[in-house]
Design a protein around this motif. Structure first.
Motif, PDB file in Angstrom:
ATOM      1  N   HIS A 121     -22.898 104.190  68.746  1.00  7.59           N
ATOM      2  CA  HIS A 121     -23.918 104.075  70.216  1.00  7.59           C
ATOM      3  C   HIS A 121     -24.024 102.547  70.315  1.00  7.59           C
ATOM      4  N   ASP A 133     -27.980  97.799  63.932  1.00 10.83           N
ATOM      5  CA  ASP A 133     -28.147  99.021  64.769  1.00 10.83           C
ATOM      6  C   ASP A 133     -27.953  98.922  66.172  1.00 10.83           C
ATOM      7  N   ASN A 134     -26.734  99.009  66.623  1.00 10.51           N
ATOM      8  CA  ASN A 134     -25.640  99.382  66.089  1.00 10.51           C
ATOM      9  C   ASN A 134     -24.275  98.513  66.164  1.00 10.51           C
ATOM     10  N   GLU A 167     -28.718 106.750  72.123  1.00 14.93           N
ATOM     11  CA  GLU A 167     -28.996 107.453  70.848  1.00 14.93           C
ATOM     12  C   GLU A 167     -30.525 107.265  70.547  1.00 14.93           C
ATOM     13  N   GLU A 168     -30.846 106.321  70.806  1.00 17.65           N
ATOM     14  CA  GLU A 168     -32.286 105.917  70.195  1.00 17.65           C
ATOM     15  C   GLU A 168     -33.420 106.889  70.851  1.00 17.65           C
ATOM     16  N   GLU A 194     -23.171 104.137  61.733  1.00 13.37           N
ATOM     17  CA  GLU A 194     -24.748 103.960  62.106  1.00 13.37           C
ATOM     18  C   GLU A 194     -25.148 102.739  61.096  1.00 13.37           C
ATOM     19  N   ALA A 195     -26.381 102.604  61.344  1.00 16.39           N
ATOM     20  CA  ALA A 195     -26.774 101.699  60.338  1.00 16.39           C
ATOM     21  C   ALA A 195     -28.431 102.076  60.295  1.00 16.39           C
TER      22      ALA A 195
HETATM   23 ZN   LIG Z   1     -28.502 103.786  65.460  1.00 16.59          ZN
END
Ligand SMILES: [Zn+2]
Length: 368
Positions: A121, A133-134, A167-168, A194-195
């Motif tokens: 994302h 992120d990200n 995504e968030e 992802e992170a």
């Molecule tokens: Zn993320």
């Protein structure tokens, strides 16, 4: 001494590859080259609807088109009426999302076969520049696309690079892709990056359905591996979700990767390019590139059709992946108990152990 040896072994499992320099061969993954993307992308927060969000999307389209990939922006309005992140609280949002979808075409006939889909994302939460992120994952995919596009010869399958939006705020971009994009019929296998931190190894912490057949590829994918089915059991009990969930619901096999060291940077203003660990980026990239190459030549229709089965897996300190079907768990535990009781019986009979004291010791274990 035993504790010391265990600590050394455990620390050894956190190894990740050295970051490859700018001058690394063109068909290899280079964290130093990818870091240029991280610095370009993570200048400022880029939540949905912001100017930075538009700037980064334009950057992605430019880079991917420049590599010779066919690239489009999928726009969709997504209404989310799920429980959101907090169970019990109903969240209703409508968002206009824009996914960047690029395709690296495979060999003849690939457009009629399932494709490999790599996902990251590109949006952030409002308060963080999101270098880890990200942007790390986005940069890993851009560098992977560069290495693949520059290689001689085509892979058998199409490779799709999907940069999801929103995504968030509930994985809305991923949902738009899975539910509405024409490529949804051709999702052969999914690799999501992802992170939840700023350093440490890229952990493979979640697998989709039918993943058993995909493990063959994972086993040979990267020199340094650190994974365990226990991660998923922990993750399932956390309120977090990733884009991977949307693909898993759609029944796609695949793997979900994330790094979790340095978690204080997660969703924080301090998640800047300076906080990125190059070896972590290299680790994500080595998974992305080697798996894209392997799965790019694999029979993905068979992979997707493979019978689904829960699998227990973990890596040994040597890096070897051990796995067995989850239905073996109870028989294995029972066998362990039988062997343990037999050993106890022998020791008590040989008077090496006192039965009463041993029973007391076992009862004491119930206390903690
Ligand atoms: Zn993320």
């Amino acid at each position: 001494a035993l504790l010391g040896a265990a600590a050394l072994l455990a620390a050894g499992m956190l190894r990740r590859p050295e970051a490859a320099p700018e001058a690394a061969p063109g068909d290899a993954f280079s964290a130093e080259r990818a870091l240029r993307h991280v610095r370009e992308i993570a200048r400022a927060p880029r939540p949905l609807g912001s100017a930075e969000h538009r700037r980064v999307r334009a950057h992605l389209v430019r880079e991917l088109t420049g590599l010779g990939l066919t690239c489009e922006v999928q726009r969709a309005t997504v209404v989310d009426e799920s429980d959101g992140m907090r169970p019990g609280a109903t969240v209703r949002i409508a968002a206009d999302v824009a996914n960047v979808v690029a395709v690296l075409p495979g060999a003849e006939g690939a457009s009629r076969r399932p494709a490999v889909v790599l996902v990251a994302h590109y949006d952030t939460v409002p308060a963080s520049p999101g270098a880890n992120d990200n942007a790390v994952a986005v940069a890993a995919l851009l560098e992977t696309a560069r290495a693949l596009a520059g290689s001689r010869g085509k892979l058998a399958n199409d490779v799709v690079f999907l940069f999801t939006d929103a995504e968030e705020i509930g994985q809305l971009g991923a949902r738009a892709f899975v539910e509405r994009h024409e490529l949804r019929e051709r999702i052969g296998v999914v690799l999501n990056f992802e992170a939840r931190g700023s350093r440490g190894p890229a952990l493979m912490f979640e697998t989709g359905r039918n993943a058993r057949a995909a493990y063959r590829h994972l086993e040979r994918a990267a020199a340094h591996q650190y994974t365990s089915s226990l991660f998923r059991e922990v993750y399932k009990r956390m309120p977090n979700a990733t884009d991977f969930s949307a693909f898993e619901r759609a029944g796609a096999p695949g793997f979900n990767f994330a790094h979790i060291g340095g978690y204080t940077h997660y969703h924080s203003a301090s998640d800047t390019p300076e906080a990125v660990e190059p070896q972590t980026l290299q680790h994500h990239g080595s998974y992305a590139l080697t798996l894209a190459r392997r799965l790019g030549e694999a029979d993905l229709a068979a992979l997707r059709g493979a019978e689904g089965e829960e699998t227990v897996f973990f890596t040994l300190p040597t890096g070897r992946l051990v796995r067995y079907p989850a239905r073996w768990t109870v028989p294995l535990a029972a066998a362990t108990a039988v062997v343990w009781l037999a050993a106890l019986a022998l020791l008590v009979r040989g008077r090496a152990l006192d039965a009463g004291i041993t029973a007391l010791g076992a009862a004491a274990a119930l206390l903690p």
